[in-house]
Scaffold this active site. Structure first.
Site, PDB file in Angstrom:
ATOM      1  N   HIS A 270     -29.281 -58.563  -1.600  1.00  0.00           N
ATOM      2  CA  HIS A 270     -30.471 -57.800  -2.005  1.00  0.00           C
ATOM      3  C   HIS A 270     -31.245 -58.524  -3.111  1.00  0.00           C
ATOM      4  O   HIS A 270     -32.447 -58.791  -2.973  1.00  0.00           O
ATOM      5  CB  HIS A 270     -30.040 -56.404  -2.486  1.00  0.00           C
ATOM      6  CG  HIS A 270     -31.163 -55.541  -2.960  1.00  0.00           C
ATOM      7  ND1 HIS A 270     -31.745 -54.586  -2.168  1.00  0.00           N
ATOM      8  CD2 HIS A 270     -31.834 -55.496  -4.140  1.00  0.00           C
ATOM      9  CE1 HIS A 270     -32.726 -53.992  -2.838  1.00  0.00           C
ATOM     10  NE2 HIS A 270     -32.798 -54.519  -4.047  1.00  0.00           N
ATOM     11  N   GLU A 271     -30.545 -58.856  -4.179  1.00  0.00           N
ATOM     12  CA  GLU A 271     -31.229 -59.528  -5.296  1.00  0.00           C
ATOM     13  C   GLU A 271     -31.705 -60.920  -4.856  1.00  0.00           C
ATOM     14  O   GLU A 271     -32.754 -61.391  -5.302  1.00  0.00           O
ATOM     15  CB  GLU A 271     -30.315 -59.621  -6.526  1.00  0.00           C
ATOM     16  CG  GLU A 271     -29.785 -58.277  -7.055  1.00  0.00           C
ATOM     17  CD  GLU A 271     -30.854 -57.223  -7.321  1.00  0.00           C
ATOM     18  OE1 GLU A 271     -32.006 -57.592  -7.617  1.00  0.00           O
ATOM     19  OE2 GLU A 271     -30.538 -56.016  -7.210  1.00  0.00           O
ATOM     20  N   HIS A 274     -35.075 -60.546  -3.463  1.00  0.00           N
ATOM     21  CA  HIS A 274     -36.092 -60.502  -4.526  1.00  0.00           C
ATOM     22  C   HIS A 274     -36.386 -61.919  -5.023  1.00  0.00           C
ATOM     23  O   HIS A 274     -37.534 -62.294  -5.249  1.00  0.00           O
ATOM     24  CB  HIS A 274     -35.590 -59.679  -5.719  1.00  0.00           C
ATOM     25  CG  HIS A 274     -35.632 -58.196  -5.522  1.00  0.00           C
ATOM     26  ND1 HIS A 274     -36.786 -57.513  -5.233  1.00  0.00           N
ATOM     27  CD2 HIS A 274     -34.666 -57.247  -5.599  1.00  0.00           C
ATOM     28  CE1 HIS A 274     -36.521 -56.220  -5.140  1.00  0.00           C
ATOM     29  NE2 HIS A 274     -35.246 -56.030  -5.351  1.00  0.00           N
ATOM     30  N   GLU A 300     -39.311 -54.622  -2.788  1.00  0.00           N
ATOM     31  CA  GLU A 300     -38.164 -54.002  -2.105  1.00  0.00           C
ATOM     32  C   GLU A 300     -38.190 -54.300  -0.609  1.00  0.00           C
ATOM     33  O   GLU A 300     -37.142 -54.338   0.030  1.00  0.00           O
ATOM     34  CB  GLU A 300     -38.141 -52.492  -2.351  1.00  0.00           C
ATOM     35  CG  GLU A 300     -37.701 -52.114  -3.755  1.00  0.00           C
ATOM     36  CD  GLU A 300     -36.317 -52.652  -4.120  1.00  0.00           C
ATOM     37  OE1 GLU A 300     -35.417 -52.639  -3.263  1.00  0.00           O
ATOM     38  OE2 GLU A 300     -36.141 -53.100  -5.262  1.00  0.00           O
TER      39      GLU A 300
HETATM   40 ZN    ZN Z   1     -34.316 -54.150  -5.461  1.00  0.00          ZN
END
Ligand code: ZN
Length: 503
Positions: A270-271, A274, A300
């Site tokens: 997830h990160e 980003h 997101e």
């Molecule tokens: Zn996030």
């Protein structure tokens, strides 16, 4: 047009770029202090940090709302048509910030940054000790401040609408009520069906996974994602996050639980999503207000794209399974890649948002959205928040909240003054579903992902999303995919879970 006028414009533009470099430097300092506070700073050090941040936020405020900047921007607005596209956008974005910030009194702006620094420490202790009461007065102040600031940001809007707009330009209660209404209508019966169906075995995910081996797995995942370790470091924090100091220096964090393999695995992916967004920004946008992701929702959409659409696909699990077996041969003995795929997609109502599966995740967001609406309108008092939180978890997800640590205190957002932030997670899921629908037309995603090659995916997102930084508004990004349409997400999630559970 005379040469003299041209000279003036060039000089003004130069002044603008120098000003933005200064703004960047203050942001860089504040962000580094934040990363330090969350990673390695000793726990009783918030006092000195608060003082430094107060100075930096005062200077940042003056840089944006001061007379010099206002005059410079007004000058540049008067020759707007003669500016190049990027400078036009810089002038536009700064002009918006000036309008907004100059309505916030400076003493309140500084007081807010001090309050947030203190509230985050109090929240950390409150969460650790299951002590909502100690955090309550801070949250009351934070809600008050948010409501007051909303009035400064845009006095023509309902306060919660003004806050939503801060995190996702163009978002409003009208839009989100419709979106979440559709999601609720589709998800509630789907979750019921999934719960009634035969559940896959996921017990092997909760065996003992030593931290040192999980760290090796993190390194491997970052390699698969194509994260350049020369420009992207990984640290450890209670709550994983990404901090983008600039496109050449991005920090991500994760949290290792030795009894839960999927937790850090999906935090890293997830990160990492980003981080790829930030690392993929166009070089020429750096050190200007056009650098960095355009909104939290679009951010997101990228993190959740890698986490769910890619990271929880069978193709991806097939690609990484040999490495998992190499690192964790005992824990995964007798487990197949398909078993692993089913396990990481197990749909099950739960207590913790960040650990929630793709199916039930949006329900966690909807609960927070409805609570925030009521907090900001004054319909709900902070002292009644824990009880209302617990009631809604029972109603929406059917789970009993055993304590505030795993309930109302679980997320860091409110302690950071971020009210109106949560909906961007669900918008990100919806945006991502629209993106993958378009991507599939141009790339054989399963084919490249099953070989462990994510580069075509990242290149495609880079072209449509990453390189634009903040040059485009979220709505402009989404125009490339036909404009925001929640139906895509509903189709995507229904199709995925119908197949997974053979409904
Ligand atoms: Zn996030």
């Amino acid at each position: 047009m005379s040469g003299g006028v041209n000279m003036d414009i060039a000089k003004k533009v130069e002044e603008l770029k120098a000003l933005e470099m200064k703004m960047y430097a203050y942001n860089y300092a504040s962000s580094t202090i934040y990363v330090d506070s969350a990673t390695v700073a000793p726990k009783d050090t918030s006092e000195g940090r608060g003082r430094a941040l107060a100075v930096l936020s005062e200077e940042s405020y003056k840089l944006i709302a001061g007379d010099y900047t206002r005059e410079l921007i007004n000058d540049l607005k008067s020759v707007y048509d003669e500016l190049d596209d990027q400078t036009k956008r810089e002038v536009h974005l700064l002009s918006e910030s000036i309008d907004k910030l100059s309505r916030v009194p400076m003493d309140e702006y500084i007081a807010h940054s001090v309050l947030v620094n203190e509230a985050q420490d109090v929240w950390r202790n409150a969460k650790e000790n299951n002590d909502f009461e100690s955090f309550r007065p801070y949250l009351e102040k934070l809600v008050d401040t948010a409501r007051r600031f909303a009035g400064y940001y845009d006095p023509t809007k309902a306060p919660y609408d003004a806050l939503l707009h801060e995190y996702e330009k163009g978002a409003s209660m009208e839009m989100l009520d419709k979106f979440f209404g559709r999601v609720k209508d589709a998800l509630v019966p789907l979750i019921e069906k999934v719960c009634a169906a035969k559940q896959p075995d996921d017990s092997f995910l909760f065996k003992h996974y030593p931290k040192a081996d999980q760290q090796k797995f993190t390194d491997y995942l970052m390699d698969v994602m194509g994260l350049d370790r020369g420009h992207c470091a990984v640290g450890e924090t209670e709550h994983p996050f990404t901090s983008e100091l600039n496109k050449w220096d991005v920090r991500i964090t994760t949290h290792y639980y030795e009894d839960n393999l999927a937790s850090s695995m999906y935090s890293v992916i997830h990160e990492g999503g980003h981080a790829l967004y930030e690392l993929g920004g166009a070089d020429e946008l750096q050190y200007t207000v056009c650098s960095g992701g355009t909104s939290l929702g679009i951010h997101e959409s990228q993190s959740r794209f890698y986490e769910n659409i890619i990271g929880r696909s069978e193709a991806f699990i097939n690609a990484i399974f040999p490495k998992l077996c190499e690192l964790f041969p005992e824990q995964l003995e007798g487990v197949t890649a398909h078993d692993f795929y089913l396990a990481v997609n197990r749909g099950q109502p739960s207590l913790i948002r960040t650990e929630a599966d793709e199916l039930t995740y949006c329900m966690h967001v909807i609960i927070r959205y409805e609570l925030e609406k009521k907090l900001i309108s004054g319909e709900l008092a902070v002292k009644d928040l824990p009880a209302e939180w617990n009631r809604m978890y029972k109603e929406y997800l059917g789970v009993d909240v055993p304590d505030d640590t795993r309930g109302v205190l679980q997320d860091s957002h409110w302690s950071g003054g971020a009210l109106g932030y949560f909906p961007s997670y669900a918008l990100g899921s919806a945006y991502g579903a629209q993106m993958v629908k378009e991507m599939e037309k141009e790339i054989d995603i399963d084919e490249c992902v099953s070989r462990g090659d994510l580069s075509p995916v990242t290149a495609w997102l880079g072209e449509k999303v990453h390189r634009h930084g903040s040059m485009l508004d979220p709505a402009d990004i989404m125009k490339q995919f036909g404009g925001f349409d929640p139906e895509c997400f509903i189709e995507y999630i229904t199709k995925k879970y119908t197949a997974l559970y053979e409904l």
